[in-house]
Design an enzyme around this catalytic site. Structure first.
Site, PDB file in Angstrom:
ATOM      1  N   CYS A  87       3.389  13.822   5.873  1.00 13.71           N
ATOM      2  CA  CYS A  87       2.503  12.851   5.221  1.00 13.71           C
ATOM      3  C   CYS A  87       2.135  11.730   6.189  1.00 13.71           C
ATOM      4  CB  CYS A  87       3.194  12.273   3.990  1.00 13.71           C
ATOM      5  SG  CYS A  87       2.262  10.968   3.156  1.00 13.71           S
ATOM      6  N   CYS A 173       5.697  10.084  -4.872  1.00 15.83           N
ATOM      7  CA  CYS A 173       5.714   9.242  -3.672  1.00 15.83           C
ATOM      8  C   CYS A 173       6.756   8.159  -3.905  1.00 15.83           C
ATOM      9  CB  CYS A 173       4.334   8.635  -3.430  1.00 15.83           C
ATOM     10  SG  CYS A 173       4.303   7.390  -2.119  1.00 15.83           S
ATOM     11  N   ASN A 310      -6.845 -14.702  -5.763  1.00 16.63           N
ATOM     12  CA  ASN A 310      -5.386 -14.588  -5.686  1.00 16.63           C
ATOM     13  C   ASN A 310      -4.717 -15.925  -5.361  1.00 16.63           C
ATOM     14  OD1 ASN A 310      -2.913 -13.070  -5.654  1.00 16.63           O
ATOM     15  ND2 ASN A 310      -2.991 -13.022  -3.422  1.00 16.63           N
ATOM     16  N   GLU A 326     -15.954 -16.197  -0.211  1.00 16.23           N
ATOM     17  CA  GLU A 326     -15.701 -14.754  -0.081  1.00 16.23           C
ATOM     18  C   GLU A 326     -16.946 -14.058   0.448  1.00 16.23           C
ATOM     19  OE1 GLU A 326     -14.799 -10.995   0.031  1.00 16.23           O
ATOM     20  OE2 GLU A 326     -13.229 -12.488  -0.301  1.00 16.23           O
ATOM     21  N   ASP A 372      -6.983 -15.820   4.119  1.00 15.52           N
ATOM     22  CA  ASP A 372      -6.334 -14.516   3.934  1.00 15.52           C
ATOM     23  C   ASP A 372      -7.320 -13.421   4.356  1.00 15.52           C
ATOM     24  OD1 ASP A 372      -4.718 -12.416   3.223  1.00 15.52           O
ATOM     25  OD2 ASP A 372      -4.900 -12.710   1.059  1.00 15.52           O
ATOM     26  N   CYS A 402      -2.611  -9.663   7.817  1.00 13.72           N
ATOM     27  CA  CYS A 402      -2.087  -8.294   7.824  1.00 13.72           C
ATOM     28  C   CYS A 402      -2.258  -7.651   9.197  1.00 13.72           C
ATOM     29  CB  CYS A 402      -2.768  -7.450   6.748  1.00 13.72           C
ATOM     30  SG  CYS A 402      -4.565  -7.319   6.960  1.00 13.72           S
TER      31      CYS A 402
END
Length: 450
Positions: A87, A173, A310, A326, A372, A402
């Site tokens: 996977c 999973c 968020n 945004e 973010d 991230c």
């Protein structure tokens, strides 16, 4: 005069089986195997650990595939997932969670040093404890690939292999909420027909307040299939949405899903909107953002890359006003709707290109900034910071990332003294958003020096 060129034939590299020792892990958790013989290339191989002696097969110029572990590391553990070898989802299950976190912190430190955020010879980073997640069953959203095998009259559903279009069929999973695959498995008999499966692109399963199944379809489904899906939705109390090329629609009776903020506000979203995959750690991350930014009722806030709100809604509960910015118009509109539905009149929403954002787009200066961004980072916002007058720059900046490489680049830009940026890092932590994978989530808080 026309000139004609004969394309050169590419030399296909012949795969060889070699033996080597892993010297380190790179920033993507790939094992680094240095060339032992002159003329050989350094290889990057997924699945091995520092110190291990391995047998591997070369691929391309610098890659390789792990064949056998001849001398395992004491850090290696038994992999719990039966699909792990094939996977393409998880890639870090072969090492325990504490060492995963240690590696991720090291990656951030190395990149911060590389980009000049700090010099370990003269300073240190103000690390705080990582926000730690449940190691398994944390994903509240999964995306599954599908393929209809016409000859076998069978629908394949699963995850793709790493660097491949091949689908690994799965029944469960271990990092996903159990209800997600249960819903898909229960729905499978209705999808496993040529009239439905041949029109199916991918499947997304989400679980926030209630399970949602999003079916990506390439053309309209026949009436009997729609009726069967409608009945399944009612019996299984799971909302089904259909997405075509230019349309996204719920089946009749399917409600709009929502997430819940740290204050109990409802954040409505459409399937396909960005939603942090790890609901539990997202709550802790937002709370830490509030603790670090310390918004007050006299302060104005910019929330860049706001998504569906968020951070915007919790900030609006604590600050005088919030401007949520945004890039995706539909999500900017959803933030506005979410503010309205939760009775907030101090939160406004703006859709704008955040690569080209200017002070005139935003209006009054803000005391606090929250960012973010997606993987490409926030270069446009950093440029905005440089152009502002010192008195118009925010008192504190919170950056959630991230992608540690673009984070390091952007933080270095925000600390650039030549641009008049007089900030210091007051908070830094890794966020365990993606256990069992090499992906890294990080939070940084900057404060303007008085």
């Amino acid at each position: 005069m026309a000139q004609f060129f004969k394309p050169q034939k590419r030399n296909k590299s012949v795969s060889k089986t070699l033996k080597g020792q892993v010297s380190a892990l790179d920033h993507q958790a790939r094992a680094v195997v240095r060339a032992a013989v002159k003329g050989q290339s350094t290889r990057f191989i997924m699945g091995a650990l520092p110190g291990e002696v391995i047998e591997y097969k070369t691929a391309g110029k610098h890659s390789g595939h792990l064949e056998r572990i001849l001398e395992p590391s004491s850090d290696r553990r038994e992999v719990p997932c039966e699909y792990y070898a094939s996977c393409g989802g998880c890639d870090f299950q072969h090492i325990d969670e504490q060492k995963q976190l240690a590696h991720k912190r090291q990656v951030v430190e190395e990149l911060f040093q590389k980009f000049g955020v700090f010099n370990p010879q003269t300073s240190s980073l103000p690390w705080q404890e990582p926000l730690v997640s449940e190691p398994m069953r944390y994903r509240r959203r999964v995306r599954l690939a599908t393929r209809w095998l016409g000859k076998e009259q069978k629908l394949l559903i699963g995850f793709r292999e790493a660097q491949s279009h091949h689908i690994v069929p799965i029944e469960d999973c271990l990092v996903a909420d159990e209800i997600l695959l249960h819903c898909v498995n229960t729905l499978y008999p209705l999808l496993n027909t040529s009239t439905v499966a041949s029109k199916l692109g991918h499947i997304e399963a989400i679980n926030t307040n209630t399970p949602v199944i999003l079916l990506r379809i390439t053309e309209a489904l026949p009436g009997d299939a729609m009726q069967a899906l409608q009945e399944w939705q009612t019996v299984n109390k799971t909302n089904i949405w259909l997405q075509s090329e230019n349309d996204l629609q719920p089946l009749a009776g399917a409600a709009m899903p929502f997430d819940t903020s740290i204050d109990g506000d409802k954040l409505y979203f459409q399937p396909g909107d960005f939603l942090q995959v790890n609901g539990g750690i997202n709550q802790r991350m937002v709370q830490q953002a509030m603790d670090w930014l310390k918004p007050e009722k006299t302060q104005r806030v910019y929330d860049f890359f706001a998504g569906i709100g968020n951070f915007s809604l919790p900030l609006a509960r604590r600050a005088q006003s919030v401007l949520a910015v945004e890039g995706v118009y539909r999500m900017a509109e959803q933030t506005r709707i979410n503010a309205e539905s939760n009775g907030m009149d101090n939160l406004s929403s703006l859709s704008a290109d955040l690569n080209e954002i200017t002070a005139s787009d935003l209006g009054k200066p803000a005391d606090l900034w929250c960012l973010d961004p997606a993987r490409p980072g926030a270069e446009g916002v950093v440029k905005l910071l440089h152009k502002l007058k010192p008195e118009h720059r925010p008192q504190r900046i919170l950056y959630v990332s991230c992608a540690p490489d673009t984070l390091a680049r952007d933080i270095a830009g925000m600390l650039t003294e030549s641009k008049g940026c007089n900030y210091r890092i007051i908070g830094l932590s890794t966020v365990d958003m993606f256990p069992q994978t090499h992906h890294i989530e990080t939070m940084v808080c900057l404060e303007r020096a008085s």
